[in-house]
Enzyme design. Sequence first.
Site, PDB file in Angstrom:
ATOM      1  N   ARG A 172       0.835  -1.213   0.000  1.00 48.62           N
ATOM      2  CA  ARG A 172       0.000   0.000   0.000  1.00 48.62           C
ATOM      3  C   ARG A 172       0.862   1.251   0.000  1.00 48.62           C
ATOM      4  O   ARG A 172       0.537   2.253  -0.651  1.00 48.62           O
ATOM      5  CB  ARG A 172      -0.921  -0.023   1.221  1.00 48.62           C
ATOM      6  CG  ARG A 172      -1.923   1.120   1.256  1.00 48.62           C
ATOM      7  CD  ARG A 172      -3.029   0.842   2.261  1.00 48.62           C
ATOM      8  NE  ARG A 172      -4.022   1.903   2.262  1.00 48.62           N
ATOM      9  CZ  ARG A 172      -4.052   2.894   3.147  1.00 48.62           C
ATOM     10  NH1 ARG A 172      -3.129   2.940   4.112  1.00 48.62           N
ATOM     11  NH2 ARG A 172      -4.978   3.818   3.093  1.00 48.62           N
ATOM     12  N   HIS A 186       0.592   4.246  -2.761  1.00 48.29           N
ATOM     13  CA  HIS A 186       0.347   5.638  -2.378  1.00 48.29           C
ATOM     14  C   HIS A 186       1.510   6.539  -2.772  1.00 48.29           C
ATOM     15  O   HIS A 186       1.326   7.748  -2.909  1.00 48.29           O
ATOM     16  CB  HIS A 186       0.069   5.729  -0.876  1.00 48.29           C
ATOM     17  CG  HIS A 186      -1.328   5.347  -0.508  1.00 48.29           C
ATOM     18  ND1 HIS A 186      -2.135   6.126   0.301  1.00 48.29           N
ATOM     19  CD2 HIS A 186      -2.084   4.267  -0.843  1.00 48.29           C
ATOM     20  CE1 HIS A 186      -3.311   5.546   0.447  1.00 48.29           C
ATOM     21  NE2 HIS A 186      -3.301   4.404  -0.242  1.00 48.29           N
ATOM     22  N   ASP A 187       2.674   5.973  -2.947  1.00 53.65           N
ATOM     23  CA  ASP A 187       3.790   6.756  -3.469  1.00 53.65           C
ATOM     24  C   ASP A 187       3.610   6.995  -4.966  1.00 53.65           C
ATOM     25  O   ASP A 187       3.649   8.138  -5.430  1.00 53.65           O
ATOM     26  CB  ASP A 187       5.112   6.032  -3.209  1.00 53.65           C
ATOM     27  CG  ASP A 187       6.309   6.819  -3.712  1.00 53.65           C
ATOM     28  OD1 ASP A 187       6.320   8.059  -3.534  1.00 53.65           O
ATOM     29  OD2 ASP A 187       7.229   6.219  -4.279  1.00 53.65           O
ATOM     30  N   VAL A 194       1.015   9.543  -6.527  1.00 54.41           N
ATOM     31  CA  VAL A 194       1.176  10.980  -6.241  1.00 54.41           C
ATOM     32  C   VAL A 194       2.492  11.445  -6.858  1.00 54.41           C
ATOM     33  O   VAL A 194       3.564  11.227  -6.311  1.00 54.41           O
ATOM     34  CB  VAL A 194       1.153  11.252  -4.727  1.00 54.41           C
ATOM     35  CG1 VAL A 194       1.289  12.747  -4.459  1.00 54.41           C
ATOM     36  CG2 VAL A 194      -0.134  10.721  -4.108  1.00 54.41           C
ATOM     37  N   GLY A 200       4.181  10.202  -9.199  1.00 52.41           N
ATOM     38  CA  GLY A 200       5.075   9.145  -9.638  1.00 52.41           C
ATOM     39  C   GLY A 200       5.799   8.433  -8.514  1.00 52.41           C
ATOM     40  O   GLY A 200       5.751   8.832  -7.353  1.00 52.41           O
ATOM     41  N   SER A 243       8.408  10.126  -2.463  1.00 53.98           N
ATOM     42  CA  SER A 243       7.967  11.350  -1.784  1.00 53.98           C
ATOM     43  C   SER A 243       7.125  11.032  -0.558  1.00 53.98           C
ATOM     44  O   SER A 243       7.134  11.783   0.428  1.00 53.98           O
ATOM     45  CB  SER A 243       7.188  12.251  -2.749  1.00 53.98           C
ATOM     46  OG  SER A 243       6.059  11.572  -3.275  1.00 53.98           O
ATOM     47  N   ASN A 284      -3.740   9.174   3.965  1.00 52.17           N
ATOM     48  CA  ASN A 284      -2.562   8.541   4.566  1.00 52.17           C
ATOM     49  C   ASN A 284      -2.511   8.629   6.084  1.00 52.17           C
ATOM     50  O   ASN A 284      -1.919   7.781   6.744  1.00 52.17           O
ATOM     51  CB  ASN A 284      -1.290   9.188   4.013  1.00 52.17           C
ATOM     52  CG  ASN A 284      -1.142   9.006   2.510  1.00 52.17           C
ATOM     53  OD1 ASN A 284      -1.696   8.071   1.939  1.00 52.17           O
ATOM     54  ND2 ASN A 284      -0.398   9.895   1.876  1.00 52.17           N
ATOM     55  N   PRO A 331      -7.434   7.254  -4.565  1.00 48.44           N
ATOM     56  CA  PRO A 331      -8.845   6.863  -4.492  1.00 48.44           C
ATOM     57  C   PRO A 331      -9.340   6.832  -3.051  1.00 48.44           C
ATOM     58  O   PRO A 331      -8.616   6.455  -2.132  1.00 48.44           O
ATOM     59  CB  PRO A 331      -8.858   5.449  -5.099  1.00 48.44           C
ATOM     60  CG  PRO A 331      -7.572   5.301  -5.819  1.00 48.44           C
ATOM     61  CD  PRO A 331      -6.591   6.184  -5.129  1.00 48.44           C
ATOM     62  N   HIS A 356      -6.289  -5.975  -2.062  1.00 52.11           N
ATOM     63  CA  HIS A 356      -7.112  -6.045  -0.856  1.00 52.11           C
ATOM     64  C   HIS A 356      -7.426  -7.482  -0.452  1.00 52.11           C
ATOM     65  O   HIS A 356      -8.221  -7.705   0.456  1.00 52.11           O
ATOM     66  CB  HIS A 356      -8.394  -5.240  -1.042  1.00 52.11           C
ATOM     67  CG  HIS A 356      -8.179  -3.768  -1.002  1.00 52.11           C
ATOM     68  ND1 HIS A 356      -9.179  -2.841  -1.179  1.00 52.11           N
ATOM     69  CD2 HIS A 356      -7.047  -3.039  -0.798  1.00 52.11           C
ATOM     70  CE1 HIS A 356      -8.685  -1.621  -1.098  1.00 52.11           C
ATOM     71  NE2 HIS A 356      -7.386  -1.721  -0.866  1.00 52.11           N
ATOM     72  N   THR A 357      -6.796  -8.436  -1.128  1.00 49.49           N
ATOM     73  CA  THR A 357      -6.871  -9.811  -0.650  1.00 49.49           C
ATOM     74  C   THR A 357      -6.046  -9.994   0.621  1.00 49.49           C
ATOM     75  O   THR A 357      -6.175 -10.986   1.324  1.00 49.49           O
ATOM     76  CB  THR A 357      -6.375 -10.798  -1.734  1.00 49.49           C
ATOM     77  OG1 THR A 357      -6.590 -12.125  -1.290  1.00 49.49           O
ATOM     78  CG2 THR A 357      -4.901 -10.608  -2.030  1.00 49.49           C
ATOM     79  N   SER A 381      -8.755 -15.327   4.566  1.00 50.30           N
ATOM     80  CA  SER A 381      -7.302 -15.538   4.615  1.00 50.30           C
ATOM     81  C   SER A 381      -6.572 -14.217   4.375  1.00 50.30           C
ATOM     82  O   SER A 381      -5.976 -14.024   3.316  1.00 50.30           O
ATOM     83  CB  SER A 381      -6.878 -16.578   3.566  1.00 50.30           C
ATOM     84  OG  SER A 381      -7.359 -16.209   2.286  1.00 50.30           O
TER      85      SER A 381
END
Length: 320
Positions: A64, A68-69, A72, A74, A78, A96, A165, A195-196, A243
């Site tokens: 994640r 998230h890097d 934003v 590329g 950052s 975040n 998102p 999200h598994t 799981s």
Amino acid sequence: MAFNFVFSIIPALFLLSFLSCEVQAQLLTTGFYARSCPNLQTIVRLAMARAVAIEPRMGASILRLFFHDCFVNGCDASVLLDDTPTFTGEKNAFPNQNSLRGFEVIDEIKSLVEASCPATVSCADVLALAAREGVVRLGGPSWPVELGRRDSTTASQNEANSNLPSPDSSLSKLISIFQSKNMSPRDMTALSGAHTIGQARCATFRTHIYNDDNINPIFATIRKLNCPASGGDDNLAPLELQSPNLFGVNYYQNLVGSGGLLHSDQELFNNGSQDLLVRQYSINPLLFFNDFAAAMVKMGALSPLIGTNGQIRLNCRKVN
């Protein structure tokens, strides 16, 4: 004559600029550190193996962090920059804050890499490699990680607030955000399969379990036990109940049964354009793994700093 000469060289200048960009793009390659830091991938692999053995959730957290890097400005590390009295980074942006984790794992890997190959490997590349190893350790696919990124000296909280998102996003909003990064709806649906693994805070799924119609009522009742209508914002629930520490297709099977934890999850299977693909992934792990791996390669190439741009940060939390 001078006038004609000036205009005759303009196409040549554009060609040189294009060729320069092509040369820079070629700097991103799987063998970028083959000579300068040959033990890099082994260092990252062993460090992530230790981290995931201690806490399996860390595989999801690092994945994640990478997402998230990259979304934003590329894949430039950052997101790893700490705030200072004169600098506001991305860590406390709304998507975040009290959510991203695993920074200390990246710090540890970076220190190991620095000990072996001083001032050579970027934090952005460390994060990219760590994300893959975390997935592999939890039973997911591997993929070729192209390297040669450099680290940003800036960050943007505003961009983090607008480019990532929301868990309340509609399908059309999700598709739009990914298309703005030149990623297809198929890429989006495959990457959502991250999200598994991992967990989510009550604050991110409360509205879905209490107010939405596109949710299995039994599933909603179970989730309400640990997520009251008010309070308990930081209470955690697995994104995939069966799981949460095994990378697989249960996430998509849950969506088919209206058991997505986040509103944005269930939007992928809600009489919309991605329903068929979700059904395919739910019964075909190889298809999902292949698409996920391809989408990760694509995401890892989002606007990297290469060549002489940016820097190789010695400490991932601050600029040199």
